[in-house]
Scaffold this active site. Sequence first.
Site, PDB file in Angstrom:
ATOM      1  NE  ARG A 106      50.809  56.399  62.970  1.00 23.11           N
ATOM      2  CZ  ARG A 106      50.770  57.053  64.134  1.00 23.11           C
ATOM      3  NH1 ARG A 106      50.178  58.227  64.211  1.00 23.11           N
ATOM      4  NH2 ARG A 106      51.308  56.540  65.217  1.00 23.11           N
ATOM      5  CG  HIS A 133      50.077  52.171  67.986  1.00 23.59           C
ATOM      6  ND1 HIS A 133      51.255  52.197  67.254  1.00 23.59           N
ATOM      7  CD2 HIS A 133      49.949  53.422  68.516  1.00 23.59           C
ATOM      8  CE1 HIS A 133      51.783  53.395  67.328  1.00 23.59           C
ATOM      9  NE2 HIS A 133      51.017  54.164  68.086  1.00 23.59           N
ATOM     10  CD  GLN A 136      51.938  54.197  72.459  1.00 24.83           C
ATOM     11  OE1 GLN A 136      52.030  55.035  71.588  1.00 24.83           O
ATOM     12  NE2 GLN A 136      52.401  54.395  73.679  1.00 24.83           N
ATOM     13  CG  ASP A 228      44.112  55.856  72.330  1.00 27.34           C
ATOM     14  OD1 ASP A 228      44.495  57.023  72.160  1.00 27.34           O
ATOM     15  OD2 ASP A 228      43.987  55.040  71.383  1.00 27.34           O
ATOM     16  CB  CYS A 268      49.255  55.941  73.288  1.00 29.82           C
ATOM     17  SG  CYS A 268      47.586  56.348  72.719  1.00 29.82           S
ATOM     18  NE  ARG A 296      55.793  54.593  70.439  1.00 25.45           N
ATOM     19  CZ  ARG A 296      54.963  55.086  69.504  1.00 25.45           C
ATOM     20  NH1 ARG A 296      54.045  55.953  69.833  1.00 25.45           N
ATOM     21  NH2 ARG A 296      55.034  54.661  68.244  1.00 25.45           N
TER      22      ARG A 296
HETATM   23  N1  NVA Z   1      43.824  55.196  68.820  1.00 31.44           N
HETATM   24  C1  NVA Z   1      44.530  56.357  68.355  1.00 31.44           C
HETATM   25  C2  NVA Z   1      45.969  56.235  68.692  1.00 31.44           C
HETATM   26  C3  NVA Z   1      46.813  57.405  68.277  1.00 31.44           C
HETATM   27  C4  NVA Z   1      48.254  57.218  68.610  1.00 31.44           C
HETATM   28  C5  NVA Z   1      44.318  56.514  66.867  1.00 31.44           C
HETATM   29  O1  NVA Z   1      44.337  55.508  66.148  1.00 31.44           O
HETATM   30  O2  NVA Z   1      44.104  57.642  66.425  1.00 31.44           O
HETATM   31  N1   CP Z   2      51.243  57.578  70.327  1.00 30.58           N
HETATM   32  C1   CP Z   2      51.451  57.845  69.019  1.00 30.58           C
HETATM   33  O1   CP Z   2      51.532  56.946  68.176  1.00 30.58           O
HETATM   34  O2   CP Z   2      51.565  59.166  68.764  1.00 30.58           O
HETATM   35  P1   CP Z   2      51.674  59.829  67.320  1.00 30.58           P
HETATM   36  O3   CP Z   2      50.322  59.701  66.667  1.00 30.58           O
HETATM   37  O4   CP Z   2      52.057  61.247  67.585  1.00 30.58           O
HETATM   38  O5   CP Z   2      52.708  59.084  66.537  1.00 30.58           O
END
Ligand code: NVA
Ligand code: CP
Length: 309
Positions: A106, A133, A136, A228, A268, A296
């Site tokens: 990540r 993502h 997801q 989101d 999500c 997930r």
């Molecule tokens: N769009 C959000 C998704 C988190 C799972 C982010 O990138 O923070």
């Molecule tokens: N939806 C998701 O990716 O959640 P986290 O940021 O908790 O991993």
Amino acid sequence: MLKPNKLVSKNFLSSLDTSSEEVYHLLEIAKNFKNKDLDIKFKDKVLGLIFDKSSTRTRVSFQVAMSRLGGTSIDLNPTTSQIGRGEPIKDTARVLSKYCDLLAIRTFNQSDLEEYAKWSSIPVINALTDFEHPCQALADFMTIKEEFTNLENVVLTYIGDGNNVANSLILCGALLEVEVRIACPLGFEPNPLIIEKANKIYKKNKNLLKIINDPLSAVIGANVLYTDVWSSMGEESKKEEKDVLFRGFTIDNDLLRKANEDAIVLHCLPAYRNKEITDEVIESKNSRIFEQAENRLHAQQALLSCLLC
Ligand code: NVA
Ligand code: CP
């Protein structure tokens, strides 16, 4: 008994690293894991996790998935490993490839993820970047399929920021031939490259991807409403400004009532309750948000097994 088939692509950096047949296969394997109809072990296999951003769901579901597969995982916290010191990706990737069997990463830039993949001899998984993502999206379509069985006539309306989550929904939706409508404020549309790629995937130029700036018209006839956060990780300084620009894009009961009667609501997570979605809608009978979060785990167990087999 259904068995996982190896994915053609070594890595899962994007939803487009799978074909539409492979997505259907992953969803089927995931369903079998969920129903406990499938029990395969990858004993002694090790998943390395490199998370430059916070995570609850992705990190824990990967660790549990690996444990259920008989393997183990190592959480390589960048601040306590040499990653945070700035060791070059090409060095880290080659070293970790000697210890681990897979990496889930990540990070911010998709190009950094691609750099890891370039120098790794083991599969690399996108556990979220600013661009996509894809893990997801697998869980999202698994949840939608559980509800509607057949994806053919499903209309998925995503309301909010044209961000990483929206990008992967668009690409995975195109692979599955699902009508995807993105309703976002002007200037927050998804990346044009994603739109172009998706339009090329849909068969017979069906024009099933629609980018709209009006949430009200976008929800008419929708079976799935999805949102989101308005400001993603890394955008903390834009939060105040975006909160103003996104007014009118909240999924609330009024908007939900305009969708199909059997519409389900997805997010999500993590959510800012009463910003992009009301508390009431999260807790409503239409919400499948916690089933989605559960999925997930099953979707990633399927992904790991199709990369390891
Ligand atoms: N769009 C959000 C998704 C988190 C799972 C982010 O990138 O923070
Ligand atoms: N939806 C998701 O990716 O959640 P986290 O940021 O908790 O991993």
